[in-house]
Write a protein that holds these residues in place. Structure first.
Motif, PDB file in Angstrom:
ATOM      1  N   ARG A  29     -24.937  27.666  33.410  1.00  0.00           N
ATOM      2  CA  ARG A  29     -24.332  28.718  32.657  1.00  0.00           C
ATOM      3  C   ARG A  29     -23.588  28.272  31.435  1.00  0.00           C
ATOM      4  N   SER A  30     -23.138  27.018  31.412  1.00  0.00           N
ATOM      5  CA  SER A  30     -22.233  26.581  30.163  1.00  0.00           C
ATOM      6  C   SER A  30     -23.112  26.524  29.014  1.00  0.00           C
ATOM      7  N   PHE A  31     -22.499  27.269  28.072  1.00  0.00           N
ATOM      8  CA  PHE A  31     -23.051  27.154  26.658  1.00  0.00           C
ATOM      9  C   PHE A  31     -23.238  25.786  26.312  1.00  0.00           C
ATOM     10  N   ALA A  32     -22.325  25.070  26.180  1.00  0.00           N
ATOM     11  CA  ALA A  32     -22.176  23.644  25.614  1.00  0.00           C
ATOM     12  C   ALA A  32     -23.260  22.756  26.338  1.00  0.00           C
ATOM     13  N   THR A  33     -23.270  22.900  27.696  1.00  0.00           N
ATOM     14  CA  THR A  33     -24.374  21.863  28.326  1.00  0.00           C
ATOM     15  C   THR A  33     -25.743  22.592  28.021  1.00  0.00           C
ATOM     16  N   LEU A  34     -25.800  23.835  28.037  1.00  0.00           N
ATOM     17  CA  LEU A  34     -27.130  24.496  27.557  1.00  0.00           C
ATOM     18  C   LEU A  34     -27.700  24.113  26.339  1.00  0.00           C
ATOM     19  N   ARG A  35     -26.694  23.886  25.254  1.00  0.00           N
ATOM     20  CA  ARG A  35     -27.080  23.802  23.902  1.00  0.00           C
ATOM     21  C   ARG A  35     -27.371  22.078  24.090  1.00  0.00           C
ATOM     22  N   GLN A  36     -26.608  21.262  24.573  1.00  0.00           N
ATOM     23  CA  GLN A  36     -26.842  20.013  24.547  1.00  0.00           C
ATOM     24  C   GLN A  36     -28.164  19.569  25.184  1.00  0.00           C
ATOM     25  N   ALA A  37     -28.588  20.130  26.257  1.00  0.00           N
ATOM     26  CA  ALA A  37     -29.632  20.052  26.996  1.00  0.00           C
ATOM     27  C   ALA A  37     -30.877  20.248  26.143  1.00  0.00           C
ATOM     28  N   ALA A  38     -30.858  21.469  25.575  1.00  0.00           N
ATOM     29  CA  ALA A  38     -31.987  21.749  24.641  1.00  0.00           C
ATOM     30  C   ALA A  38     -32.228  20.961  23.530  1.00  0.00           C
ATOM     31  N   THR A  39     -31.200  20.574  23.003  1.00  0.00           N
ATOM     32  CA  THR A  39     -31.151  19.618  21.887  1.00  0.00           C
ATOM     33  C   THR A  39     -31.783  18.481  22.272  1.00  0.00           C
ATOM     34  N   ASP A  40     -31.579  17.825  23.573  1.00  0.00           N
ATOM     35  CA  ASP A  40     -32.032  16.533  24.147  1.00  0.00           C
ATOM     36  C   ASP A  40     -33.384  16.861  24.401  1.00  0.00           C
ATOM     37  N   ALA A  41     -33.830  17.818  24.825  1.00  0.00           N
ATOM     38  CA  ALA A  41     -35.401  18.162  25.374  1.00  0.00           C
ATOM     39  C   ALA A  41     -35.920  18.073  23.993  1.00  0.00           C
ATOM     40  N   LEU A  42     -35.687  18.866  23.194  1.00  0.00           N
ATOM     41  CA  LEU A  42     -36.288  19.018  21.773  1.00  0.00           C
ATOM     42  C   LEU A  42     -36.491  17.808  20.987  1.00  0.00           C
ATOM     43  N   ASN A  43     -35.464  16.891  21.162  1.00  0.00           N
ATOM     44  CA  ASN A  43     -35.663  15.577  20.522  1.00  0.00           C
ATOM     45  C   ASN A  43     -36.447  14.716  21.098  1.00  0.00           C
ATOM     46  N   ALA A  44     -36.313  14.697  22.410  1.00  0.00           N
ATOM     47  CA  ALA A  44     -37.571  13.944  23.253  1.00  0.00           C
ATOM     48  C   ALA A  44     -38.976  14.247  22.909  1.00  0.00           C
ATOM     49  N   SER A  45     -39.283  15.696  22.680  1.00  0.00           N
ATOM     50  CA  SER A  45     -40.414  15.977  22.271  1.00  0.00           C
ATOM     51  C   SER A  45     -40.891  16.023  20.445  1.00  0.00           C
ATOM     52  N   GLU A  46     -39.768  15.062  20.033  1.00  0.00           N
ATOM     53  CA  GLU A  46     -40.087  14.953  18.719  1.00  0.00           C
ATOM     54  C   GLU A  46     -40.110  16.032  17.655  1.00  0.00           C
ATOM     55  N   PHE A  47     -39.319  17.181  18.021  1.00  0.00           N
ATOM     56  CA  PHE A  47     -39.208  18.316  17.344  1.00  0.00           C
ATOM     57  C   PHE A  47     -37.887  18.160  16.406  1.00  0.00           C
ATOM     58  N   PRO A  48     -38.161  18.446  15.100  1.00  0.00           N
ATOM     59  CA  PRO A  48     -37.015  18.232  14.031  1.00  0.00           C
ATOM     60  C   PRO A  48     -36.102  19.066  14.304  1.00  0.00           C
ATOM     61  N   LEU A  49     -34.636  18.531  14.557  1.00  0.00           N
ATOM     62  CA  LEU A  49     -33.469  18.955  15.152  1.00  0.00           C
ATOM     63  C   LEU A  49     -32.912  20.070  13.966  1.00  0.00           C
ATOM     64  N   ASP A  50     -33.190  19.964  12.880  1.00  0.00           N
ATOM     65  CA  ASP A  50     -32.729  20.831  11.826  1.00  0.00           C
ATOM     66  C   ASP A  50     -33.424  22.263  11.912  1.00  0.00           C
ATOM     67  N   ARG A  51     -34.387  22.310  12.651  1.00  0.00           N
ATOM     68  CA  ARG A  51     -35.040  23.743  13.135  1.00  0.00           C
ATOM     69  C   ARG A  51     -34.734  24.070  14.590  1.00  0.00           C
ATOM     70  N   LEU A  52     -33.439  23.692  15.002  1.00  0.00           N
ATOM     71  CA  LEU A  52     -33.172  24.260  16.423  1.00  0.00           C
ATOM     72  C   LEU A  52     -33.211  25.638  16.566  1.00  0.00           C
TER      73      LEU A  52
END
Length: 265
Positions: free
Chosen positions: A131-154
């Motif tokens: 439920r923590s927004f900061a945790t959700l945002r960071q975890a989503a960013t980490d997962a997208l980065n691991a899948s080699e998704f461009p982080l400027d398109r988050l």
């Protein structure tokens, strides 16, 4: 004094995934007939066959979206026991949210197309109780980065992305909670050859880095040959041949497997 040397012991791991004797009918049509499958930790299993062979139905049963008419399904994981087909709907949903990831051929089945890409990944974490927004945002960013998704398109919604990028969002969502099992249903179908290669490279790297057990369904034998350790060949709802990938592709035994392999050579 003579020293007695013990013979080296071969330690066999138990299968992470074990499906036994599953059958599924839709009216008078038998989609899957008495199929069994297993996968050990870190192993990649490829399932091949023509359209209508039952391979996608089998994968949906592994994701607990379909319940067979008969058969059992177990995962060798802490706090997971018994025949998973016997779980109630809520327990199945929570198990899939936390232990199993899936990437569909059609991104519309796995994504909220008008929500942000990071929001799609965070949605999986929300189901698991974060439920923590900061945790959700960071975890989503980490997962997208691991899948080699461009982080400027988050914050770009999948509806605005290419097919390859949509598959990367699906993949990020699937691995966000580091599942023990990753299911892939025709993950490269409809993508340009160059984009297919990029997606396959990402999957290979993720498997090597994280040792995720994978089951991948595809009619494209090139995809299976690239990723799979073992291959199951299905026809008309049944498994007609199974073996190590090299053996299946170099020395197929069943006439149907020979037909599939030779058609792709």
């Amino acid at each position: 004094m003579t020293l007695m040397l013990e013979a080296p012991r071969i330690v066999e791991t138990r299968p992470l995934l074990d499906v036994k004797g599953v059958s599924k009918s839709y009216g008078h049509v038998q989609a899957v007939r008495n199929v069994s499958a297993h996968a050990h930790p870190g192993e990649v299993i490829g399932i091949v066959g023509e359209s209508g062979s039952g391979k996608s139905t089998l994968l949906r049963m592994m994701n607990l979206e379909e319940i067979p008419d008969e058969g059992s399904y177990t995962l060798d994981l802490p706090d997971v026991s018994g025949n998973l087909f016997k779980l109630d709907r809520f327990a199945r949903r929570m198990l899939c949210a936390t232990k199993i990831g899936i990437v569909y051929q059609n991104p519309h089945l796995g994504l909220l197309m008008k929500h942000s890409s990071s929001g799609n990944v965070a949605e999986r974490l929300l189901v698991a109780g974060e439920r923590s927004f900061a945790t959700l945002r960071q975890a989503a960013t980490d997962a997208l980065n691991a899948s080699e998704f461009p982080l400027d398109r988050l914050d770009a919604p999948p509806i605005e992305l290419s097919g390859g990028m949509q598959q990367r969002v699906q993949l990020a969502k699937a691995i966000a909670l580091e599942p023990a099992l990753l299911l892939l249903d025709e993950p490269t179908t409809g993508l340009d050859v160059s984009v297919q290669a990029l997606v396959l490279d990402t999957l290979k790297r993720l498997q090597q880095d994280r040792q995720i057990t994978m089951v991948i369904v595809s009619h494209d034998l090139g995809v299976i040959r690239t990723l799979a350790d073992r291959v199951m060949v299905m026809r008309r709802g049944e498994v007609v041949e199974t073996g190590l990938a090299d053996q299946i592709f170099q020395d197929p035994q069943h006439p149907y497997t020979q037909q599939l392999v030779h058609a792709k050579l």
